[in-house]
Design a protein around this motif. Structure first.
Motif, short mmCIF file in Angstrom:
data_model
loop_
_atom_site.label_atom_id
_atom_site.label_comp_id
_atom_site.label_asym_id
_atom_site.label_seq_id
_atom_site.Cartn_x
_atom_site.Cartn_y
_atom_site.Cartn_z
N SER A 124 5.83 11.69 -0.55
CA SER A 124 4.98 11.12 0.23
C SER A 124 5.76 10.70 1.58
O SER A 124 5.07 10.30 2.50
N ASP B 191 1.82 1.24 -3.97
CA ASP B 191 0.97 1.25 -5.02
C ASP B 191 0.18 2.48 -5.59
O ASP B 191 -0.24 2.60 -6.69
N SER B 192 -0.02 3.32 -4.73
CA SER B 192 -0.47 4.56 -4.98
C SER B 192 0.20 5.41 -5.78
O SER B 192 -0.21 6.66 -5.96
N HIS B 193 1.59 5.17 -5.89
CA HIS B 193 2.30 5.97 -6.60
C HIS B 193 2.62 5.51 -8.18
O HIS B 193 3.13 4.23 -8.24
N ALA B 194 2.74 6.38 -9.05
CA ALA B 194 3.07 5.88 -10.35
C ALA B 194 4.54 5.90 -10.65
O ALA B 194 5.11 5.41 -11.49
N ILE C 129 2.54 10.57 4.32
CA ILE C 129 1.88 9.50 4.36
C ILE C 129 2.56 8.37 4.86
O ILE C 129 2.21 7.58 5.84
N GLU D 169 2.21 6.56 8.76
CA GLU D 169 1.82 4.93 8.94
C GLU D 169 3.03 4.17 9.45
O GLU D 169 2.55 3.23 10.33
N SER E 238 7.04 10.83 -6.94
CA SER E 238 5.63 10.67 -6.26
C SER E 238 5.81 9.89 -4.66
O SER E 238 5.61 10.44 -3.53
N PHE E 239 6.45 8.93 -4.91
CA PHE E 239 6.88 8.30 -3.56
C PHE E 239 7.53 8.98 -2.60
O PHE E 239 7.41 8.82 -1.35
N ALA F 78 0.94 -1.18 -0.07
CA ALA F 78 -0.03 -0.07 0.09
C ALA F 78 1.00 1.18 -0.17
O ALA F 78 0.08 2.34 -0.60
#
Length: 183
Positions: free
Chosen positions: A99, A88-91, A103, A107, A95-96, A85
């Protein structure tokens, strides 16, 4: 006393065992004089990770920062399998990386109470370059370097990486300039 979460030791054990065999991890622990019974939620003195890195550095006859970079690169695919998770939300790797503070590290703190991940700051003002400030009392900037390269590999990208400020050279923080390969 500052403490490293056991998950870091678990990742190091898996990386060493995958690359050199399970006996290599046991030898590393023996030479380092450590017990090696690390639970993922446990907290362990920073000195233990430093001892393991120093012992591996001496055994392999390579600098400690090279050991940390190797570990970071090897740990990233293990993290991606354990925590898809987060990825997976990063292209892409940019972007990763952006975060991490907003994010991923919150977590991490939920999953591993008492965790103290590094703090990053970002400057996106130059096209194609992400300037990343790294601050941590552990001063594991070489590990951060390895993680970033490992993340790039995970996303099928290449990055160019320069570090022009470093706490090991007396700077207040480390600063990385990450350029993304425009494929």
């Amino acid at each position: 006393m500052s403490a490293v979460k056991g998950i870091v030791f678990n990742l190091l054990e898996e990386a060493v065992s995958n690359a050199y065999g399970e006996a290599a991890w046991d030898r590393l622990l023996d030479v380092a004089g450590l017990q090696g019974a690390y639970t993922s939620l446990g907290s362990y003195d920073d000195a233990e990770i430093a001892t393991l890195v120093r012992t591996a550095s001496q055994a392999l006859e390579i600098p400690e920062d090279t050991v940390l970079r190797w570990f970071g690169r090897r740990a990233m695919p293990l993290l991606a399998r354990r925590y898809p998770a987060f990825f997976d939300s990063h292209a892409n790797v940019r972007s990763f990386l952006l975060s991490l503070n907003s994010i991923i590290h919150p977590e991490v703190r939920k999953l591993y109470p008492g965790a103290h991940p590094p703090v990053f700051d970002f400057d996106t003002s130059v096209a194609g370059v992400l300037k990343i400030g790294y601050n941590s009392p552990r001063r594991l900037c070489a590990l951060a370097d390895g993680f970033m390269h490992g993340a790039a590999t995970h996303f099928g990208e290449r990055i160019e990486f320069e570090q022009d400020e470093c706490m090991h050279r007396g700077d207040a923080r480390c600063v990385f300039h990450v350029r993304f390969d425009q494929q």
